[in-house]
Each structure stands twice: as C-alpha cells, then as structure tokens.
Design a protein around this motif. Structure first.
Motif, mmCIF file in Angstrom:
data_model
loop_
_atom_site.group_PDB
_atom_site.id
_atom_site.type_symbol
_atom_site.label_atom_id
_atom_site.label_comp_id
_atom_site.label_asym_id
_atom_site.label_seq_id
_atom_site.Cartn_x
_atom_site.Cartn_y
_atom_site.Cartn_z
ATOM 1 N N SER A 1 -3.651 1.950 -6.888
ATOM 2 C CA SER A 1 -2.860 1.632 -5.685
ATOM 3 C C SER A 1 -1.899 0.481 -5.963
ATOM 4 C CB SER A 1 -3.807 1.276 -4.532
ATOM 5 O OG SER A 1 -3.124 0.658 -3.464
ATOM 6 N N GLY B 1 -9.169 3.828 -7.826
ATOM 7 C CA GLY B 1 -8.262 3.907 -6.680
ATOM 8 C C GLY B 1 -7.569 2.590 -6.381
ATOM 9 N N PRO B 2 -8.321 1.526 -6.198
ATOM 10 C CA PRO B 2 -7.685 0.251 -5.848
ATOM 11 C C PRO B 2 -6.675 -0.231 -6.894
ATOM 12 C CG PRO B 2 -10.018 0.169 -5.343
ATOM 13 C CD PRO B 2 -9.787 1.458 -6.083
ATOM 14 N N VAL C 1 -6.247 -15.354 4.176
ATOM 15 C CA VAL C 1 -7.351 -14.825 3.374
ATOM 16 C C VAL C 1 -7.137 -13.327 3.174
ATOM 17 C CG1 VAL C 1 -9.846 -14.493 3.251
ATOM 18 C CG2 VAL C 1 -8.926 -16.520 4.380
ATOM 19 N N LEU C 2 -7.227 -12.904 1.922
ATOM 20 C CA LEU C 2 -7.037 -11.493 1.580
ATOM 21 C C LEU C 2 -8.295 -10.994 0.889
ATOM 22 C CD1 LEU C 2 -3.558 -11.964 -0.144
ATOM 23 C CD2 LEU C 2 -3.944 -11.369 2.233
ATOM 24 N N ARG C 3 -8.802 -9.857 1.308
ATOM 25 C CA ARG C 3 -10.066 -9.351 0.801
ATOM 26 C C ARG C 3 -9.956 -7.867 0.476
ATOM 27 N NH1 ARG C 3 -16.003 -9.588 3.119
ATOM 28 N NH2 ARG C 3 -16.452 -7.413 2.804
ATOM 29 N N GLY C 4 -10.523 -7.449 -0.619
ATOM 30 C CA GLY C 4 -10.483 -6.023 -0.949
ATOM 31 C C GLY C 4 -11.151 -5.760 -2.280
ATOM 32 N N VAL D 1 -6.841 2.700 -2.049
ATOM 33 C CA VAL D 1 -7.190 1.272 -2.109
ATOM 34 C C VAL D 1 -8.513 0.961 -1.430
ATOM 35 C CG1 VAL D 1 -6.104 0.403 0.014
ATOM 36 C CG2 VAL D 1 -6.087 -1.007 -2.061
ATOM 37 N N ALA E 1 2.195 0.391 -6.046
ATOM 38 C CA ALA E 1 3.021 -0.518 -5.235
ATOM 39 C C ALA E 1 4.215 -1.000 -6.059
ATOM 40 C CB ALA E 1 2.187 -1.706 -4.751
ATOM 41 N N LEU F 1 0.825 -1.217 0.000
ATOM 42 C CA LEU F 1 0.000 0.000 0.000
ATOM 43 C C LEU F 1 0.858 1.267 0.000
ATOM 44 C CD1 LEU F 1 -2.926 -0.957 2.427
ATOM 45 C CD2 LEU F 1 -2.572 -1.577 0.045
ATOM 46 N N GLN G 1 -10.587 -0.422 1.576
ATOM 47 C CA GLN G 1 -10.351 -1.302 2.723
ATOM 48 C C GLN G 1 -9.801 -2.666 2.290
ATOM 49 O OE1 GLN G 1 -13.622 -3.261 5.152
ATOM 50 N NE2 GLN G 1 -13.058 -1.619 6.560
ATOM 51 N N ILE G 2 -8.680 -3.033 2.876
ATOM 52 C CA ILE G 2 -8.086 -4.351 2.647
ATOM 53 C C ILE G 2 -8.161 -5.135 3.955
ATOM 54 C CG2 ILE G 2 -5.923 -5.566 2.153
ATOM 55 C CD1 ILE G 2 -6.877 -4.268 -0.323
ATOM 56 N N VAL G 3 -8.647 -6.362 3.888
ATOM 57 C CA VAL G 3 -8.759 -7.206 5.081
ATOM 58 C C VAL G 3 -7.834 -8.410 4.926
ATOM 59 C CG1 VAL G 3 -10.314 -8.580 6.513
ATOM 60 C CG2 VAL G 3 -11.167 -6.522 5.369
ATOM 61 N N LEU G 4 -7.037 -8.650 5.942
ATOM 62 C CA LEU G 4 -6.096 -9.773 5.928
ATOM 63 C C LEU G 4 -6.392 -10.669 7.114
ATOM 64 C CD1 LEU G 4 -2.865 -7.590 5.532
ATOM 65 C CD2 LEU G 4 -4.182 -8.613 3.689
#
Lengths: 428, 428
Positions: free
Chosen positions: B310, B306-307, B297-300, A293, B314, A148, A295-298
């Motif tokens: 992003s 924007g995403p 687990v990766l979520r977004g 980005v 990176a 990010l 919200q990113i959830v890990l």
C-alpha cells in the motif's frame, strides 16, 4: 527561486489569525520547504478595528471578500469565513473563475456545495483544497486521498466533533447529566454559536460526507447520512455501557455495501479498550480501512488555532510546491452518484430497558427477540427498588430491520416500563 | 488521458508480490485516481523459477536489476530488494542517472546512503520516494513532509519495529523471558534473517534517521543515533514497570535541542494509558509533534504484504499524478549537517536495584541520589526472602549526566547487590 506565492485571507477569527501567525513566524522554514516565499497581500473580515493580537498593517484590507478573492496580487484565496453558501461560496466561486487557487476550512460549504465547486475548480484548472475542513490538524484528507491511493477503501470511521466527545467524556467522568454538561460546555465557549451544529451531529456529518466522497469515488452526499445527535444520550446509558465494557461516542461510519453507500453519524458503543474507546475530551480520531493497508488510525487535535492553521498551511504549501490533485482525488465529473442505503450492515446492538417487575417479564422479552431472529450475547438485570427492573442486553450481530421488528413486538408484550434505548455497537 | 506509467520491479518477496497484486487487481481504481494506466513492464528477482502465487508471464524478466532499472520501457524503478548498498544501490543510481523515478522500501539504503542518493535524484530532476521504508502502511512520510509542512517539528517518536514490540508484549502477557520469546518469534518467522537488525534496534534506527532528516531539515545521520536494543530488557523490569503504571517499548525519539540533534533508539518506559503504552503486538505507532499542530498520533500495520505494498503504491500514485517533491522535503543540498548531541534533555528515570538487606541501605542510596541532584518521585521496596531487597525508584526529571554520576556513586556505597538497571521514561 520561484516567485512568491501571495495569499488573500478572508476571515480573521481564530484560524485566520493562526495562519497569519505561522506565515509571519515561519517564513524561513516555509521558504526552505516550498522553494518560494509565502506572503499575504490582503485580508478581509467583518470588523476592521478589532484587535486580533497580530499585526495586519502590512496587508491591504478589503471589506468585500469577493473583491479580496479577485485581486490581481492574490494567487491563493484562503477562505476562513465559514457558512455553506453566502459570502464564502460567492468569493470561492469568484476566485476560481479568475484563476486563483482556493484553500478553505469550510466543511459545510464542501459537504453541501462540494460537487459544483469541484467541477468549477477543475474546469478552471485550479486547486480547491480543504485539509482543515476535516478533523482539524490531522492530515486525514492527504492520508486518504494520497497515502492510501492504492487501496480500495472498505470503511471510514471517526470521532470528528471534539465538543461532542468532550460532553460525553465529561458526563462519564462527572456522573452529571447531558443538560448539565451541555450548559457547562456552552459556558466555556466550546460550542458553535448554533450548538445544534455540534450536538445534533451536523458538523461531524459534514466531515463524514467529505471523507466518503474521497474514499468511495462518489459525489458528496450529506443528505444521504443517517443522522442522530447526542442530545438523547443519557447518563444511565453511559454508565450501563461502561459496565459492559463500552464507551458511547458520536461516531461517523461510511462503508460501501452491495446496496449502496451507508453513511451513519450517530451515538454508538465502541469497546473501551479500542483506540476510539480510549479517546477522551476534545481530541479527534479517524480510522481508515483499506483492502491492502488494513486499519490506519489517526489521532490529533480537531480544532483550535494552531492545529487548524497547520492544516490550512499544509494546503498552502502543497500549492506552493506545485502539487495539484482533483478536488476529491479523481475528476469531479467521474464521481458516481451514490445510492444512499439505510444501514443493513449487521452489528451487535445494546438495549437498555425497564421491565415491569413481575414473573415471566424477562422471558417474554427474550422470546420476542428470538422470534425476530435477534440472539442475545449478554444480558444483565440489575437489583432495584422500584416497580420496574433495569435490564441490559447486548445482542449478537443483527440487522437494523430485525431489531426494529423486535422492538415493535416488545412494545406489545405489556411488560415494558417505558421506551427501550437501542444503540449500535460498532465493531473495530 | 496521459500515457501509461510503466514500472520495473526488482525484488519479488512479500512486498513485491503485493505490489504486483494491487496493480493487477485494482487497475480500474488506480486509473480513476491517477488519470493514467499503471502497468508493469519487467520484473527481476534472484530466483526466476519460484512460484510466487501471482502470474508474472505478462512481464519481461531481467536477471540483472541494473538492466531492469535502465530499460527503455520502464518509467519508474521500484526497488524492493533491500540492503544498504550492493545491487539495490547500484540499480537505484543507474535508474536515476538515465532519468527514471525510483520508489523504494529500503530503509537501510536511505539511512546510510540517503544524502548522496537524494543529491543524485535532485540533480537529475527525478523523484526518489520511500513511504514504505518507515512504519509500513502508515503514510507517515507524507504526513510529516506534506501534512505538517507548516510546522516547526519539535519531536518525532515512534515504535517502528513490530518484531520488538511483539517480543516485549509477549513477554509481558506470558511472563516468559526474553530468550524464550525471542526463540518463539524466530520460530514463527517474525525476525529478519539477521535478527540483530530487529532486536538490536538497527532497523528501527534506520527509520528514525529518515524521519529526523525530514523533520529537522538535516542530513540523514544514522551514526548519530544513541542505539540500544531490547536484548537486555528483563521480565523483571517489564513486571516492575507495569506495577508502577508503565510499559517498556523500544522507542525512537528525535528532537532538536540547543546543542544539536538528539536521536535515541532505546528501551523506554511510557505511561500504560498513553497511546504508545497501549500499543500491542506487531503494530507500529508514530507520534509527530509540531509547534502549531500539537501532537499527531498515527497507528497501523508496520509490515506485511498488504500494508507495505500500500505504501509503495502511494508513491507510485504520486508519481503517476505528477506530484514531485525533494527527497527529504527540501533540496538535499540545503540540508544542514546535524551535530549529534548526547541526550541532555532531562527526563524522569526508572531505576531497579537490589540492596543488601541491612539497616540504612536505602538511606545511603537516597542520599547519593540527592547529592547528585536527582530527586525521587516514587520509591517502592518489595517484600523479599533473599539477602537482598528489590527496590524501584522513579526519579523526577534529571539529566543523563546527573544520573550517571549518581549510579557511579551508588556503586561505591557498598550496599548494592549487583548492577542497577536504569531506563528513561519518555514523557508524552
């Protein structure tokens, strides 16, 4: 093919043994991915004789971790002893000063002494890496610092202590009290030798302090965290929260505001349908929010041999591949001193109280909230047999200051039976 | 302070404009994090005159992306045009050949021509990066290639096409048919110009092929994917699956087996309480499983200005920071040729069929399944008014071959009213 990368590993507990195991079992894979052999030159631990289930006979033994860290045949010092100072810090400093790279899983050392160690590492031109220090196997340091890097980070949140989440989940599923489940978790060996590190929120706060520094370009500031553990979370609150559609989690939140850096580690309510609300047992979850980005959830295992060793190996592989970064993502000397801000960010709050069972009691409480500018979003009074009536309130967004005023004035109404409970609801 | 890193950006759609915006708005942040100014020298797109809501006057214009990619004042060629070959590939090759690094969001180009491009980039000693090609803003390439570098990857799964997940979620929530929701999504501009790329599973399969190559050290093999889109998912199946505790997702799965590399992109059932089952709307989710780390687990957000920008940034920041890796994580010449394996990994299956409403029909079907070695885990027959009875079966784990035999024999019983539906249940 480059020269081998030679490790010296200090600390042969669960994680240290996991690292040894990966290096022995995945030699071919690691060489294919990094272009170098990764070898172990020497190891160190408190007790030499102990059977750890993995052969150490190919490695030199050092009783003294400083001696290990500075050996000529060690390129990377892997610090897995723990402790915010003492031998871990001494050996880390010694390693950096003689030009070794360092990989550590030590959240306490980074949270308390991270700034000085980062300055030392960068002055020496060495890496100091700590993927394993936060959220176990989840590659969250890398996601935040590199994945990010194009974002202004707006908020970082996480459930980062598996033991606390285990206790809270077990309380909900079993209906048992905090004390009962604490004893159960302790008996199962789920808690640190000093359980206060877990249930007092200190371990999770160490991790939050590290994430904050990376996210906001500030010096790591553990003392600036508003810290509250889970010891006072009652089974009544867990039940009442569930009834209103929430779960209680020990949640760390860091966000930059106009007044400074807010860092909180405290029991919060989160919607039970959100990813954080659905996190059960010892699993960890980190939520990263950036301006581009979103919200990113890990999510992943926050502890244990394999997951933590996996994170250590990510750092080792980065070093083997020649990937170097400043310790907190930008030069340590450029990190800002953060102003610790008491939480002023408005949020809804959950209130649970018992009111004396006489006419007008509820009206008085509602009036006091209104006068303090706290408006009620939802309220429930439950049927009851006793002389006091249980009441739940979910407020609209309000500041902590306004809520504190309201609570103080409630106390003066004479209709409160006992202390009310107030918990922040974190919006996701 | 190092020299600025100068970009040439080809393609000024949503993502290109997002990249320009980040570079203009976050100049200070980017310089603090990478130690260099990041600048844009030149841009290119099909139509010069179009108002894109962002000022381009500081940048040189090139009509020809190859000319842009090879300009002396460009260090990094940012390819955001799309297309598996044509101008995107020509300009990428031209850039690499004159010693530029390349950042791209182009999943089709990587999935089809990735091996040749990787060999070219590595022969020239340049970076070819593509974080934005898979799962939008989720830093999944980095997590897999670097964060889990110490793991033998056992399985990679993901919901990686937001449009398909939107359609399936909307079908469930609205009760409308695939055709109705497809038209709705198309009207809202949620689908590619060629919608088959989305609903046929091709876009998601491109992404899966890329992840497989990194995960398993194999040459990217798009043609080896067992591919089925969502066009045949009916509202009846979505309802019936929900009734049994499942959601239907267009799920990509890659795993290495004794017989070779299995890659599947097809509608699957997943438990409705699992993270994948709870994924609603256009969000993406990738599940990475490693021998040490367990499940991550990766979520977004999987798309959007924007995403995706992003993710492009990176890669740009990694290049600015001097972080270089082989294109697929290990040298392209060392990647194995994978043997595409038809799925032999046993799984439970969901079967929906209509049986002629006469005594013994169900017994015949059960017998046929038993003879093929397929055992029944759960079965439901629904009340009905018509001449045929709707029946749902969830099997125990079985192979695709055994199931195919059973389905073929069912057809011969004379009790089937119409074609049965069979969908794999992916265990999490």
């Amino acid at each position: 093919m480059s020269d081998p990368l030679r490790l010296g590993i200090a600390g042969l507990g669960t994680v240290g043994v996991g690292v040894v195991r990966i290096i022995r079992q995945q030699a071919v894979l690691l060489e294919a991915r990094t272009g170098r052999k990764i070898t172990i030159s020497a190891v160190s631990a408190r007790s030499r004789g102990k059977d750890r289930g993995v052969s150490l006979k190919d490695y030199a033994w050092e009783d003294d971790p400083v001696a290990l860290a500075t050996r000529d045949d060690v390129d990377v010092f892997v610090e897995l002893m723990g402790g915010e100072d003492g031998p871990a810090k001494a050996a880390t400093e010694a390693a950096l000063k003689v030009g070794k790279d360092v990989v550590t899983a030590n959240k306490a050392m980074l949270a308390i002494n991270g700034q000085a160690l980062a300055e030392l590492a960068e002055a020496e031109g060495r890496s100091l890496r700590y993927e394993a220090a936060v959220a176990g196997g989840i590659p969250v340091i890398k996601a935040l610092m590199e994945g990010l890097a194009g974002n202004e980070i707006t908020r970082v949140m996480g459930v980062m202590n598996g033991s606390c989440n285990y206790i809270l989940t077990r309380m909900e599923n079993s209906g048992k009290t905090y004390q009962e489940i604490f004893a159960e978790a302790d008996g199962l060996g789920y808690l640190e030798a000093d359980p206060q590190l877990d249930v007092g929120g200190i371990d999770a706060a160490h991790k939050l302090a590290i994430l904050s520094a990376i996210a906001f370009g500030t010096k790591v500031d553990f003392d600036g965290i508003q810290l509250e553990g889970i010891e006072r979370v009652s089974i009544e609150d867990i039940r009442a929260a569930a009834d209103m559609g929430y779960k209680i989690k020990l949640l760390g939140v860091a966000q930059k505001t106009g007044r400074g850096l807010e860092q909180r580690m405290q029991p919060c309510l989160v919607p039970d349908t959100s990813p954080l609300g659905q996190l059960e047992g010892g699993t960890n979850m980190v939520v990263l929010e950036g301006d581009a980005v979103g919200q990113i959830v890990l999510r992943g295992a926050g502890a244990g041999e394999g997951p933590t060793a996996s994170a250590v190996m990510a750092d080792v592989c980065d070093i083997a591949r020649g990937l170097r970064l400043p310790v907190f993502g930008q030069p340590a000397t450029s990190l800002q001193t953060s102003t610790a801000a008491q939480s002023q960010t408005p949020a809804p709050y959950y209130l649970r109280m018992a009111l004396v069972d006489k006419p007008g009691a509820l009206a008085k409480i509602a009036a006091v909230l209104g006068e303090a500018g706290v408006s009620i979003y939802r309220m429930r009074q439950y049927e009851h047999d006793s002389a006091s009536a249980p009441v739940l309130i979910v407020t609209h967004k309000t500041t902590h200051a306004a809520l504190r005023d309201a609570l103080s004035n409630m106390d003066k109404t004479g209709v409160m039976a006992g202390e009310p409970v107030a918990l922040r609801i974190e919006e996701l």
